[in-house]
Design a protein around this motif. Structure first.
Motif, PDB file in Angstrom:
ATOM      1  N   MET A 328       0.793  -1.197   0.236  1.00  0.00           N
ATOM      2  CA  MET A 328      -0.267   0.315   0.591  1.00  0.00           C
ATOM      3  C   MET A 328       0.717   0.965  -0.086  1.00  0.00           C
ATOM      4  SD  MET A 328      -2.570   1.117   2.921  1.00  0.00           S
ATOM      5  CE  MET A 328      -1.199   1.634   4.109  1.00  0.00           C
ATOM      6  N   SER A 329       0.840   1.516  -1.105  1.00  0.00           N
ATOM      7  CA  SER A 329       1.816   3.065  -1.219  1.00  0.00           C
ATOM      8  C   SER A 329       0.595   4.745  -1.279  1.00  0.00           C
ATOM      9  CB  SER A 329       2.542   3.165  -1.954  1.00  0.00           C
ATOM     10  OG  SER A 329       3.271   2.183  -2.010  1.00  0.00           O
ATOM     11  N   ARG A 330       0.853   5.549  -0.871  1.00  0.00           N
ATOM     12  CA  ARG A 330       0.316   6.616  -0.695  1.00  0.00           C
ATOM     13  C   ARG A 330       0.699   7.695   0.050  1.00  0.00           C
ATOM     14  NH1 ARG A 330      -4.346   4.772   3.645  1.00  0.00           N
ATOM     15  NH2 ARG A 330      -4.427   3.189   1.602  1.00  0.00           N
ATOM     16  N   ILE A 331      -0.002   8.592  -0.829  1.00  0.00           N
ATOM     17  CA  ILE A 331       0.369  10.292  -0.210  1.00  0.00           C
ATOM     18  C   ILE A 331      -0.161  10.961   0.481  1.00  0.00           C
ATOM     19  CG2 ILE A 331       1.421  12.353  -1.247  1.00  0.00           C
ATOM     20  CD1 ILE A 331       2.118  11.002  -3.894  1.00  0.00           C
ATOM     21  N   ILE A 332      -0.213  10.981   1.296  1.00  0.00           N
ATOM     22  CA  ILE A 332      -1.302  11.841   1.498  1.00  0.00           C
ATOM     23  C   ILE A 332      -1.170  13.528   2.284  1.00  0.00           C
ATOM     24  CG2 ILE A 332      -2.429  12.257   4.568  1.00  0.00           C
ATOM     25  CD1 ILE A 332      -3.652  10.046   3.406  1.00  0.00           C
ATOM     26  N   ILE A 333      -2.381  14.694   1.978  1.00  0.00           N
ATOM     27  CA  ILE A 333      -1.843  15.989   2.177  1.00  0.00           C
ATOM     28  C   ILE A 333      -2.661  16.086   3.630  1.00  0.00           C
ATOM     29  CG2 ILE A 333      -2.111  17.997   0.427  1.00  0.00           C
ATOM     30  CD1 ILE A 333      -0.242  16.075  -0.739  1.00  0.00           C
ATOM     31  N   SER A 334      -2.069  16.946   3.714  1.00  0.00           N
ATOM     32  CA  SER A 334      -2.445  16.854   5.186  1.00  0.00           C
ATOM     33  C   SER A 334      -2.621  18.372   5.393  1.00  0.00           C
ATOM     34  CB  SER A 334      -2.121  16.986   6.869  1.00  0.00           C
ATOM     35  OG  SER A 334      -0.951  18.222   6.696  1.00  0.00           O
ATOM     36  N   ALA A 335      -3.516  19.442   6.196  1.00  0.00           N
ATOM     37  CA  ALA A 335      -4.029  20.563   6.957  1.00  0.00           C
ATOM     38  C   ALA A 335      -2.805  21.310   7.179  1.00  0.00           C
ATOM     39  CB  ALA A 335      -4.618  21.310   7.355  1.00  0.00           C
ATOM     40  N   ALA A 336      -1.226  20.443   7.428  1.00  0.00           N
ATOM     41  CA  ALA A 336      -0.250  21.107   8.129  1.00  0.00           C
ATOM     42  C   ALA A 336       0.065  21.526   7.044  1.00  0.00           C
ATOM     43  CB  ALA A 336       0.506  20.155   8.960  1.00  0.00           C
ATOM     44  N   HIS A 337       0.626  20.536   5.826  1.00  0.00           N
ATOM     45  CA  HIS A 337       1.232  21.270   5.154  1.00  0.00           C
ATOM     46  C   HIS A 337       1.035  22.640   4.338  1.00  0.00           C
ATOM     47  CE1 HIS A 337       2.086  16.533   3.769  1.00  0.00           C
ATOM     48  NE2 HIS A 337       2.423  16.657   4.350  1.00  0.00           N
ATOM     49  N   THR A 338       2.559  23.679   4.296  1.00  0.00           N
ATOM     50  CA  THR A 338       2.702  24.909   3.103  1.00  0.00           C
ATOM     51  C   THR A 338       2.267  24.595   2.167  1.00  0.00           C
ATOM     52  OG1 THR A 338       4.971  24.620   3.132  1.00  0.00           O
ATOM     53  CG2 THR A 338       3.937  25.300   5.201  1.00  0.00           C
ATOM     54  N   LYS A 339       1.873  25.897   1.400  1.00  0.00           N
ATOM     55  CA  LYS A 339       2.566  25.309  -0.220  1.00  0.00           C
ATOM     56  C   LYS A 339       3.564  25.727  -0.442  1.00  0.00           C
ATOM     57  CE  LYS A 339      -1.353  28.694  -1.862  1.00  0.00           C
ATOM     58  NZ  LYS A 339      -2.065  27.948  -0.929  1.00  0.00           N
ATOM     59  N   GLU A 340       4.698  25.517  -0.321  1.00  0.00           N
ATOM     60  CA  GLU A 340       5.771  24.806  -0.318  1.00  0.00           C
ATOM     61  C   GLU A 340       6.187  23.348  -0.100  1.00  0.00           C
ATOM     62  OE1 GLU A 340      10.522  26.332   1.463  1.00  0.00           O
ATOM     63  OE2 GLU A 340       9.047  27.324   2.409  1.00  0.00           O
ATOM     64  N   ASP A 341       5.943  22.871   0.685  1.00  0.00           N
ATOM     65  CA  ASP A 341       5.810  21.943   1.268  1.00  0.00           C
ATOM     66  C   ASP A 341       5.172  20.626  -0.556  1.00  0.00           C
ATOM     67  OD1 ASP A 341       7.499  22.086   4.173  1.00  0.00           O
ATOM     68  OD2 ASP A 341       4.654  21.809   4.020  1.00  0.00           O
ATOM     69  N   ILE A 342       4.389  21.914  -1.142  1.00  0.00           N
ATOM     70  CA  ILE A 342       3.517  20.753  -1.366  1.00  0.00           C
ATOM     71  C   ILE A 342       3.905  20.913  -3.358  1.00  0.00           C
ATOM     72  CG2 ILE A 342       1.211  20.739  -2.726  1.00  0.00           C
ATOM     73  CD1 ILE A 342      -0.144  21.279  -0.124  1.00  0.00           C
ATOM     74  N   ASN A 343       4.636  22.632  -2.711  1.00  0.00           N
ATOM     75  CA  ASN A 343       5.955  22.880  -4.359  1.00  0.00           C
ATOM     76  C   ASN A 343       6.483  22.007  -4.600  1.00  0.00           C
ATOM     77  OD1 ASN A 343       3.539  24.684  -4.697  1.00  0.00           O
ATOM     78  ND2 ASN A 343       5.173  26.602  -4.337  1.00  0.00           N
ATOM     79  N   THR A 344       7.667  21.060  -3.931  1.00  0.00           N
ATOM     80  CA  THR A 344       8.367  20.577  -3.658  1.00  0.00           C
ATOM     81  C   THR A 344       7.812  19.435  -4.054  1.00  0.00           C
ATOM     82  OG1 THR A 344       9.749  21.921  -1.412  1.00  0.00           O
ATOM     83  CG2 THR A 344      10.231  19.599  -2.096  1.00  0.00           C
ATOM     84  N   LEU A 345       6.755  19.154  -3.323  1.00  0.00           N
ATOM     85  CA  LEU A 345       6.615  17.499  -3.634  1.00  0.00           C
ATOM     86  C   LEU A 345       6.383  17.430  -5.392  1.00  0.00           C
ATOM     87  CD1 LEU A 345       5.686  14.605  -2.774  1.00  0.00           C
ATOM     88  CD2 LEU A 345       3.359  16.020  -2.184  1.00  0.00           C
ATOM     89  N   CYS A 346       5.483  18.312  -6.111  1.00  0.00           N
ATOM     90  CA  CYS A 346       5.190  18.560  -7.259  1.00  0.00           C
ATOM     91  C   CYS A 346       6.275  18.409  -7.940  1.00  0.00           C
ATOM     92  CB  CYS A 346       4.230  19.460  -8.101  1.00  0.00           C
ATOM     93  SG  CYS A 346       2.246  19.356  -6.319  1.00  0.00           S
ATOM     94  N   GLU A 347       7.050  19.655  -7.534  1.00  0.00           N
ATOM     95  CA  GLU A 347       7.968  18.891  -8.062  1.00  0.00           C
ATOM     96  C   GLU A 347       9.376  18.080  -8.895  1.00  0.00           C
ATOM     97  OE1 GLU A 347      10.577  22.417  -7.015  1.00  0.00           O
ATOM     98  OE2 GLU A 347       9.238  23.581  -7.284  1.00  0.00           O
TER      99      GLU A 347
END
Length: 354
Positions: A328-347
């Motif tokens: 089971m592999s899963r990416i979880i986006i949480s309310a604690a993440h910042t846009k900078e964190d999500i940008n890094t993940l997306c890149e």
């Protein structure tokens, strides 16, 4: 690869001398590391103590239980609610209570182990591979047996996208003749109106009876479980030896849910915004299984997991619930993440799929 850490895995975690961004777990609203929520929780521990080991049938009864159960029932849309010490216990409680000759159990695809009456592998009932085969089996049972009511167990969020949010497979069943037992552990607190979960959605499908159970730890950030059902059914459950003999959920935990409604609403908005931001900025979202309105993005590419780790990003990835199960592999986006964190993940993901 297993990682051992010395603190709660929030959006950032350290393994040895290496720092990682963490996109896994079940802390959907990020409450476990939120200072405002922690302070509220600590205040409640000072008021209610660290644990309450007495029976709910005791002659000394703490008011917060009835208050929170009433609040949660209203939030979810059920007639009544019963709290317990864990979501797993809630599922087992329902299964054992209904394990009588007048009921026949059926398990939908990907049903969580908490809903199985036995965990002994040699006696464990098998879930149906498809809703089509389940539908045939239930209708065949109803035609041949008029005295045993079918009880269908399912997870509201099964991470394959087969259930939430449309429940198309469920709608094909003869629900007017079926008792539904739904585990909403991954839905309550983050889906539905004001985080009320899926009770209202599934109730609109008009089953013979609806019972929803859940963990409170994922959407509300504290250890505990709950059952939502009709007032008569909750009264029956309350009058059992099973309930009377068990220690309840911590009153400090329940009080923290009750008192943090405004914070939960803010966190839920942040979560929705973060999920949409991730979907807007990832190039190949079709590589993942996901459900609109839920922060989990499931995949089976082990090389992607390794690639993310090489770039100091960890996600949920293990065989669940045992070593014989699928990875089971899963990416979880949480309310604690910042846009900078999500940008890094997306890149990183976008580079992988180029």
């Amino acid at each position: 690869m297993i990682k051992y850490i010395d603190s709660f895995p929030g959006k950032d975690l350290q393994v040895g001398s290496t720092n990682y961004l963490y996109f896994g777990g079940t802390a959907y609203l990020g409450l476990q590391t939120d200072v405002e929520f922690q302070n509220l929780y600590i205040d409640n521990i000072r008021k209610y103590g660290t644990n309450y080991g007495a029976s709910r049938k005791s002659n000394i009864r703490i008011n917060i239980y009835d208050q929170v159960e009433g609040y949660l029932a209203k939030l979810v849309g059920s007639e009544a609610c019963l709290s317990l010490s864990s979501g797993y216990l809630a599922g087992q409680f329902i299964g054992q209570f209904l394990n009588k000759k007048e009921f026949k159990f059926f398990y939908t695809p990907n049903t969580h182990s908490a809903l199985y009456v036995t965990n002994h592998e040699e006696n464990k009932p098998t879930s149906y591979v498809t809703f089509s085969s389940l539908n045939i089996a239930i209708r065949d049972h109803l035609e041949k047996n008029k005295t045993n009511t079918p009880v269908v167990f399912l997870d509201s969020i099964d991470f394959s996208g087969a259930n939430f949010p449309d429940y198309k497979g469920l709608q094909a069943l003869p629900l007017e003749d079926v008792i539904l037992v739904v585990d909403d552990s991954h839905g309550i607190g983050i889906t539905g109106k004001n985080g009320g979960g899926v009770f209202r959605i599934i109730e609109n499908l008009n089953p013979k009876e609806l019972i929803v159970c859940c963990s409170l730890g994922k959407g509300f950030g504290v250890q505990g479980g709950a059952i939502f059902a009709s007032s008569n059914r909750i009264k029956e459950l309350t009058n059992t030896i099973f309930f009377g003999g068990a220690s309840p959920a911590s009153p400090a935990n329940l009080a923290s849910i009750y008192q943090s409604e405004a914070l939960l609403n803010v966190k839920r908005v942040l979560l929705y915004q973060n999920v949409e931001y991730f979907r807007e900025n990832i190039d190949r979202v079709s590589k993942f299984k996901f459900m609109l309105g839920h922060p989990a993005f499931t995949f089976s590419d082990e090389k992607l997991t390794a690639y993310l780790e090489e770039h100091h990003i960890l996600v949920t990835s293990f065989r669940y619930p045992n070593e014989n199960a699928n990875l089971m592999s899963r990416i979880i986006i949480s309310a604690a993440h910042t846009k900078e964190d999500i940008n890094t993940l997306c890149e990183v993901i976008n580079l992988y799929f180029k």
